[in-house]
Design an enzyme around this catalytic site. Structure first.
Site, PDB file in Angstrom:
ATOM      1  N   HIS A 181       0.841  -1.205   0.000  1.00 23.32           N
ATOM      2  CA  HIS A 181       0.000   0.000   0.000  1.00 23.32           C
ATOM      3  C   HIS A 181       0.869   1.245   0.000  1.00 23.32           C
ATOM      4  CE1 HIS A 181      -3.514   2.485   1.406  1.00 23.32           C
ATOM      5  NE2 HIS A 181      -2.513   3.213   1.906  1.00 23.32           N
ATOM      6  N   GLU A 182       1.841   1.311   0.895  1.00 19.29           N
ATOM      7  CA  GLU A 182       2.671   2.510   0.999  1.00 19.29           C
ATOM      8  C   GLU A 182       3.540   2.707  -0.235  1.00 19.29           C
ATOM      9  OE1 GLU A 182       2.075   4.715   3.114  1.00 19.29           O
ATOM     10  OE2 GLU A 182       0.714   3.495   4.302  1.00 19.29           O
ATOM     11  N   HIS A 185       1.541   4.173  -3.037  1.00 21.21           N
ATOM     12  CA  HIS A 185       1.363   5.627  -2.997  1.00 21.21           C
ATOM     13  C   HIS A 185       2.484   6.309  -3.784  1.00 21.21           C
ATOM     14  CE1 HIS A 185      -2.115   6.394  -0.583  1.00 21.21           C
ATOM     15  NE2 HIS A 185      -1.673   5.718   0.463  1.00 21.21           N
ATOM     16  N   TYR A 196      -4.713  14.647  -3.037  1.00 21.45           N
ATOM     17  CA  TYR A 196      -5.147  13.957  -1.820  1.00 21.45           C
ATOM     18  C   TYR A 196      -6.266  14.727  -1.137  1.00 21.45           C
ATOM     19  CZ  TYR A 196      -4.239  10.383   1.680  1.00 21.45           C
ATOM     20  OH  TYR A 196      -4.330   9.295   2.520  1.00 21.45           O
ATOM     21  N   GLU A 205      -6.074   6.519  -2.281  1.00 22.24           N
ATOM     22  CA  GLU A 205      -6.087   5.487  -1.243  1.00 22.24           C
ATOM     23  C   GLU A 205      -6.548   4.136  -1.796  1.00 22.24           C
ATOM     24  OE1 GLU A 205      -5.193   5.062   1.932  1.00 22.24           O
ATOM     25  OE2 GLU A 205      -4.187   6.990   1.794  1.00 22.24           O
ATOM     26  N   ASP A 278     -10.309  14.136   7.477  1.00 25.67           N
ATOM     27  CA  ASP A 278      -9.603  13.167   6.640  1.00 25.67           C
ATOM     28  C   ASP A 278      -9.567  13.616   5.181  1.00 25.67           C
ATOM     29  OD1 ASP A 278      -8.311  10.819   5.857  1.00 25.67           O
ATOM     30  OD2 ASP A 278     -10.187   9.686   5.699  1.00 25.67           O
ATOM     31  N   HIS A 283      -9.855   8.134   3.399  1.00 24.48           N
ATOM     32  CA  HIS A 283      -9.729   6.754   3.879  1.00 24.48           C
ATOM     33  C   HIS A 283     -11.088   6.084   4.075  1.00 24.48           C
ATOM     34  CE1 HIS A 283      -5.729   8.321   5.140  1.00 24.48           C
ATOM     35  NE2 HIS A 283      -5.335   7.077   4.963  1.00 24.48           N
TER      36      HIS A 283
END
Length: 362
Positions: A181-182, A185, A196, A205, A278, A283
């Site tokens: 996931h990271e 990004h 974002y 995301e 957020d 998210h």
């Protein structure tokens, strides 16, 4: 009042921190507040690097395109992993403890980060012909043991960092879907980016979740029916009532806990969450495109990284719209399905159906 200020590309969502601030005891509230402050710093670092991966085009200033598409991908793909030990300090990257080709260290966090990055690199290289994060062999830099008992993981625009967790609320962050996931990004960043905020942020995301789940499935040799479709499985503490951070199969069901609250992700546009928290619920509302991808995979069967993954990856390279809405993204995936598999193909028709099932008509 939102207690979080744009914690860009952290795996633990700010709505969890908000709930912990309300429900936790003094020590939990202090921990959550500290995470929010660190996230602010990550956001500033990430913003400083947000221009990387963007090249000028004839379309004019502000147009985002994939570097790999604009300049041409490198011929040879060479993995260059660099895992650092943060020694529970804030400074990044810390001491280099395992480089590419080095033997295992015996430190589980170091070795999981190293092996996980290899799985992600191989997925992108072998299935999508992408040479690392930027398409040009960028070193995959990671730091483990970041800060003391740090309950998060993040991409800061240049590298990944993983806390060890406090052993109670979270117990590890070097889980493969989190690593993927990271890193993903970073792929988004170097493919033109998705701002974002709001729906484009939720797509950012969602892409990271899709490729996190995909990496996990490929590593375990699972087809779409065998997979559990969980992101962050195993990182919750032993006494937390939940199985993961998110469920792509059933958004809103990943956890239901007295301290963390109820998983707020919707699965359909009818339940889209309008919020200023957020970054507009990036998210939270990512559950909708996540579920569309899951449904599409259920229609097609086989492996997620094959037809569905190819469509999602091509859509990212060609979206050319950093402010893309869910509808924009859905239309781009439809174009990709036609380009790859033909107009009127089963792949195209089932894709339209999957988007329709989450309330997005294309």
């Amino acid at each position: 009042m939102c207690m979080c200020h744009n914690p860009i590309n952290c795996i633990v969502p700010p709505h969890m921190l908000d709930v912990m601030m309300l429900r936790g005891d003094k020590s939990v509230r202090k921990m959550a507040e500290s995470l929010m402050k660190v996230s602010d710093s990550v956001r500033e670092d990430r913003a400083a690097h947000s221009g990387s991966g963007v090249v000028p085009t004839a379309a004019g200033a502000g147009t985002f395109v994939s570097r790999a598409l604009a300049l041409g991908a490198a011929d040879a793909h060479t993995c260059d992993r660099r895992v650092h030990d943060g020694d529970e300090k804030a400074a990044l990257p810390g001491n280099l403890v395992r480089g590419e080709g080095d033997a295992a260290t015996g430190d589980e966090e170091v070795d999981r980060a190293y092996d996980g990055a290899g799985d992600v690199f191989n997925l992108y290289s072998e299935e999508f012909d992408r040479n690392s994060i930027d398409g040009f062999g960028m070193p995959i830099v990671q730091t483990v043991h970041h800060r003391r008992n740090y309950n998060n993981a993040f991409w800061n625009g240049e590298q990944m960092a993983y806390g060890d967790g406090d052993g109670e609320i979270f117990q590890t962050f070097t889980e493969l879907s989190v690593i993927a996931h990271e890193i993903s990004h970073g792929v988004v960043q170097h493919s033109g980016g998705l701002i974002y905020q709001g729906q484009s942020g939720a797509l950012n995301e969602s892409y990271a979740d899709v490729f996190g789940a995909m990496t996990q499935q490929r590593s375990q040799g699972q087809d779409v029916y065998q997979a559990d479709w969980l992101v962050g499985k195993g990182i919750l503490g032993p006494n937390i009532n939940g199985v993961a951070l998110r469920s792509m199969k059933a958004p809103g069901t990943a956890y239901s806990d007295a301290l963390l609250g109820q998983d707020p992700q919707p699965y359909h546009m009818d339940f889209y969450v309008n919020t200023t928290s957020d970054n507009g619920g990036v998210h939270i509302n990512s559950g909708i495109p996540n579920h569309a991808f899951y449904l599409y995979c259920m229609y097609l069967g086989g492996n997620a990284w094959e037809r569905p993954g190819q469509i999602w990856y091509k859509a990212l390279q060609k979206i050319n719209n950093p402010h893309a809405t869910f509808g924009d993204w859905a239309a781009q995936t439809l174009d990709a399905s036609i380009e790859l598999y033909g107009a009127g193909s089963y792949e195209m028709m089932m894709l339209r159906r999957a988007w329709n099932l989450v309330g997005i008509d294309i």
